[in-house]
Design an enzyme around this catalytic site. Sequence first.
Site, short mmCIF file in Angstrom:
data_model
loop_
_atom_site.label_atom_id
_atom_site.label_comp_id
_atom_site.label_asym_id
_atom_site.label_seq_id
_atom_site.Cartn_x
_atom_site.Cartn_y
_atom_site.Cartn_z
N SER A 60 41.16 -32.11 -13.20
CA SER A 60 40.47 -32.90 -12.20
C SER A 60 39.51 -32.16 -11.74
O SER A 60 39.47 -31.02 -11.28
CB SER A 60 41.77 -32.92 -11.23
N HIS A 77 40.84 -35.64 -4.37
CA HIS A 77 42.30 -35.17 -4.29
C HIS A 77 42.53 -33.69 -4.35
O HIS A 77 43.62 -33.03 -4.14
CB HIS A 77 43.01 -35.96 -5.19
N ASP A 96 36.43 -40.56 -6.27
CA ASP A 96 37.36 -39.41 -5.87
C ASP A 96 36.39 -38.12 -6.14
O ASP A 96 36.33 -37.66 -7.09
CB ASP A 96 38.47 -39.40 -7.26
#
Length: 690
Positions: A624, A87, A224
Site C-alpha cells: 500500500s 488509508h 487513495d
Amino acid sequence: MNRRLFTLVALFSLTLGGGVAMADEGMWLPSLIAERIGDMQSKGFRLDAEDIYSVNRASLKDAVLLFGSGCTAEVISPEGLILTNHHCGYSFVQRHSSVEHDYLKDGFWSMSRAEELPNPGLTVRFLQRMEDVTGLILKHFKPSMDEQEREAVVKKASEKLIKEVEKEGNGIKAKVEALYAGNSYYLFVYKEYRDIRLVAAPPSSIGKFGGDTDNWMWPRHTGDFCIFRIYADKDGNPADYSEDNVPYRPKRFFKINRSGVKEGDFTMVFGFPGSTMEYTHWRNVEYVQNIGDPMKVDIRTRRLDVIKRYMAMSQELRIMYSAKSARIANGWKKWQGEMLGLKRNYVIPRKQALDRKLEDAAALTPYRGISSRIGKVYGKYERARFCADLYQETAATFEMASFADNYCKGLRKNGTGSSAWFYKDWCAGVDKEIFVIVMEELGNRLNADEVPEYYKEQLARYGSVQAWADAMFESSVFASREKLEAAVQDADQLEKDPACVFARSFRAWYDDKLNPAVKQFKIELKPLEREYMRAQMELLKNREYYPDANLTLRVAYGKVCGYSPADGIQYEPFTTLKGIMDKDNPEIFDYNIPQKLRDLYAKGGLEKQPVCILANNHTTGGNSGSPLIDADGNLIGINFDRVWEGTMSDIAFDPSFCRNISLDIRYMLFVVDKVGGASHLLDEMVLEVD
C-alpha cells in the site's frame, strides 16, 4: 563454513536466477535484480539494474521508503515531499481531526510549510543496502543442534551484527531477516527519519470513496493518497521534531509521468510487501480456507455491524470509529475474497498434486517423506491454532480491558497513567455490545474442555454474557474517563478492577493453555519448513523461487491489463471521473463526493479524467502506497489494493485473476490542484510529458 552450509548457500545462489518464470509472478530482491533485468527489458523496461538498486550511486531504491510500520511511500520532490495512501495516513489525519476541524470529512490542505502538521511517533525508513549474511549468521550452527539451539545461534549472531552496524548512529537501523523459510539470511540497513509532517489529505469522500463496499473491488474510483513531508536537521540528518528542522533533501525522487500509460505497457511496483506464503503445504491452505478465514469473517461481520450502526448515529462517533472500522473491515473483506479464490482455483488439490510430484522426486533422497511429515505437524496442532486465532478475534478485541491492563502497567512503571488518547476514540456502548458478541462466540466455538475457568466462573456468577457485560461496565472505573480520573491512582487497587481482572485472566489462559502449544507447533514446524523449501527448490526446477514477503524491499513487474472475473464479464484496466459521477449519491456517506467535484464536472470536459489503473504486478499488504513505475522509471500511480477475486495471491498467484489496483497519478494531481487548491505543491514536482 561446514560442507552442508556451503552446499545450501550454493544451491540458493543457483536457484535465484535459474528456472522458468511464471507470468509476472514474483517479489524479487532488488540487490539481485540484475538476474531479472533481461526479462524486465524484454517486457518493455528501458533502464538497467543499477538504476533500480545501487549502493554506489543514487537509484530508484533511494526514492522508496517504509512508511510507519507497514506501508510504503515514495519521494516526489527535491524538498522531501512524499506520497502514500490515504488509508496509510488515515490514523494520523484522524488524530488531527475534531468536530470543529473534521479533516476526515473536509480534507486537509496546508498552504504553507508553517501549516504542515507534526505526527509524533511516525517514522520513515530508507533502505541503504542489503546483503546476504547466511554464512555469518550460521557460522556456529552445527547439524546436531535442535531447533531451539539453532534459534539461539541465529539470535546471537544477528544481535551482534546489528549492534555493529548501528554503532554508526545517525538514524541507522539494521535488521537481519530470514528468507526462504530460514534457509537464507539477509542484513537490511536503513536510515530512519522521525520528523514527518502531514501536508495534504483529500476528503474521505475522495480518499476513501466507495468505503468498504468498493474495498478490494474493480472497477475502482478511490483517490487513495496522502501527502507528507520529511524534515531533518540543518545538516540533513534525522532529528526529532523541531521548528528549526528543514525539509529533507533526497538522494533521488520520482519524476511524474503526466502522459499516462496504455493497456499492455510495462509497469513496476517497488515497495515493502508484508507477508506471503507461496510455498506453504496444502494442510495449511486447508486450515486457512476451511477453518481460520471462515471463523474470522463470521465474527468480524457481527463486530462491524455494531460499529457501522453507531457510526451512523453522529459525526462524533463516525470520527471516533473510522480508522478502527477500516482496520477491521480490511481483513474481513480480504479473507472473503481469499476463500473464494482458493476454492475457485482449486489451490488445495493443486498443491496436493505438487506434493505427490515432490514425494516421487524425493523417494531416493534425504527429503523422502517430507510432505507427509510436515502435513502431520499441521494436523497435530490444527485445534491449537484455531483456539489461538479465536482468542485474537474475541477476548483480545475487548478494548476497555486492554486499555485497563496497559494503564496499570504504565502506572507501575511511570507512576502515572495516560487516558485522554483512549477515551477520544472510544464509546462504551460500542465496546459493550461487541463484548457480548465476541464472548458468546468464544463460548460457542470452544469445546467444553477448552473453555477457560475464568469464563465458566463468570457465567456461573451472572447467568449470561449480557448480564456479565452489564455488571462489568457498571462497576469498572475504566468505563468512563470521569470515573477513572476520580479513582485512586494506585496500581494495586486498580488491578482489582473487573476490566483488569478480565485482561489478566484471559492473558493467563492464553499464556498457559494456548501459547505453549502454538510455540511447540512453530518449533516442530520450522525445521520441516526449511527442509520442505529446500526440497522444492532442489527437486522441482520448473519454476523460479523468490523469497516470501516479509516487509523488506521488493520489485514486482508486469503490465497494464484488465481481466475477466466471470463468464461474460470483461473489465478494462482504466477508470475515469465519469465512473465517480455515476456512483455519486449524497444519501450514502461513502459515495457523497465533495460539491466542488460536482461543480468541476458540471463545467464539462472531465469525462475522461483518469482515476485508477489495473495491472498484474504481484503485490500484498505493505505494498500500500508503493510507486507504480513506468518503463522509464517515472511515477504513473500509487498502488493501493488488489482485486477481490485475486486476494488468494498471498498463497497462490493466478495470472488470470491476480491484479493490483493503483491510483492514476494524474487524478492525484487533479485533486490537489482543482479540489484542494494546493497548486503550490505541484510546483515542487517534476512533471514529465512525452
